[in-house]
Design an enzyme around this catalytic site. Structure first.
Site, PDB file in Angstrom:
ATOM      1  N   GLU A  88       0.800  -1.221   0.000  1.00 17.07           N
ATOM      2  CA  GLU A  88       0.000   0.000   0.000  1.00 17.07           C
ATOM      3  C   GLU A  88       0.833   1.272   0.000  1.00 17.07           C
ATOM      4  O   GLU A  88       0.325   2.361  -0.284  1.00 17.07           O
ATOM      5  CB  GLU A  88      -0.966  -0.017   1.186  1.00 17.07           C
ATOM      6  CG  GLU A  88      -2.058  -1.066   1.026  1.00 17.07           C
ATOM      7  CD  GLU A  88      -3.000  -1.151   2.209  1.00 17.07           C
ATOM      8  OE1 GLU A  88      -2.690  -0.538   3.252  1.00 17.07           O
ATOM      9  OE2 GLU A  88      -4.034  -1.823   2.093  1.00 17.07           O
ATOM     10  N   GLU A 119       6.968 -22.220   8.374  1.00 13.94           N
ATOM     11  CA  GLU A 119       7.363 -21.261   9.403  1.00 13.94           C
ATOM     12  C   GLU A 119       8.319 -21.876  10.423  1.00 13.94           C
ATOM     13  O   GLU A 119       8.977 -21.160  11.177  1.00 13.94           O
ATOM     14  CB  GLU A 119       6.136 -20.688  10.124  1.00 13.94           C
ATOM     15  CG  GLU A 119       5.408 -21.652  11.034  1.00 13.94           C
ATOM     16  CD  GLU A 119       4.262 -20.973  11.771  1.00 13.94           C
ATOM     17  OE1 GLU A 119       4.326 -20.934  13.012  1.00 13.94           O
ATOM     18  OE2 GLU A 119       3.326 -20.485  11.120  1.00 13.94           O
TER      19      GLU A 119
END
Length: 302
Positions: A88, A119
């Site tokens: 953004e 992960e």
């Protein structure tokens, strides 16, 4: 022979919340009230780490000005928040792609569906951090403060000479002593034990938004509280550009529109030209001298 038990995670977010023990035995409205009451906690928890965040902002802004980059590393919800924050900045502040980079464990596929086990692999984090350089900043996001992917990335980044930071929801995070700055946002136990997409994620979104926004302000990508580097890539944003010039100058739309046209659509050039009553070329030169800051350019022309 008993099978080996998994390691229990000792983190505040994994503990049971005494305030929500009966959440499955109350009416819907009360469920929502319980969740809403917990949602009031993250903002105060973020406020408690602002002094350390200021240090991270200043170091990040300094390194980006010198040509460095900001890297985010996260898995699951943390990684998705990082991707959103980085993406953004490009349309909102006209930031060139690649200045703020989000690395999500498991890559693009893991944005929309779980990639099991990735992960837990330090080596994957270290490999993703291979592009981090000594002039960069690396920020790991992990609610528990122990995620192996994040740990591997941060250790590799630190070995490369980067400035490192950890954003967690665990003041006693395992990785805290391996970074330059630890933002341990103490949001406490989740409404649903271990569901870190709730308060921890809310706090982490606040931290990332505050970090990146403050860095953009430091880079001169705002004038007052206006986005003067916004990329006008659609009708809504082109309208926003005109509105910003009107708001900043107090002049009518026709004059502001004419200034934008004369400046080749360059918002900052039009704005400085109107506020300093100078030509677009003079405005551009002042902006260059001021490092792209409208305020600095106006001081140059005063």
């Amino acid at each position: 022979m008993h099978p080996q038990l998994p390691v229990r995670i000792d983190a505040p977010t994994e503990r049971r919340n005494p305030r929500t023990r009966d959440i499955d035995d109350v009416p819907t409205l009360e469920v929502l009230r319980l969740l809403n009451a917990e949602d009031r906690i993250p903002a105060e928890a973020v406020a408690a780490v602002l002094p350390d965040m200021a240090r991270l902002v200043d170091e990040t802004a300094r390194r980006i000005r010198a040509g460095g980059r900001l890297h985010y590393f996260g898995a699951g919800t943390s990684g998705r928040l990082a991707v959103m924050d980085a993406a953004e900045l490009i349309p909102t502040y006209g930031l060139p792609p690649g200045v703020v980079v989000a690395h999500h464990a498991g890559g693009l596929r893991a944005l929309v569906e779980p990639v099991e086990g990735v992960e837990d692999q330090e080596s994957v984090g270290a490999a993703d951090a291979a592009e981090v350089g000594p002039g960069d900043v690396a920020v790991g996001i992990a609610a528990s403060g122990r995620t192996p992917y994040v740990g591997g990335a941060l250790r590799a980044a630190r070995a490369a000479g980067a400035f490192t930071a950890l954003v967690s929801a665990n003041p006693g995070a395992e990785l805290a002593d391996q970074v330059d700055v630890h933002l341990g946002v103490d949001t406490g136990p989740e409404a649903i034990a271990g569901s870190t997409r709730l308060k921890a994620a809310t706090a982490h979104k606040m931290v990332l938004n505050n970090l990146s926004t403050a860095v953009m302000v430091a880079q001169g990508r705002t004038y007052s509280n206006l986005m003067v580097d916004v990329a006008a890539t659609n009708d809504k944003l082109r309208g926003r550009v005109l509105n910003i010039v009107v708001e900043a100058t107090g002049l009518d739309e026709d004059r502001c529109g004419a200034a934008l046209a004369a400046s080749g659509g360059e918002l900052k050039t039009a704005l400085v030209g109107l506020l300093a009553d100078c030509s677009p070329q003079q405005a551009r030169e002042a902006l260059e001298a001021g490092g792209g800051s409208v305020r600095a350019a106006l001081r140059t022309l005063a």
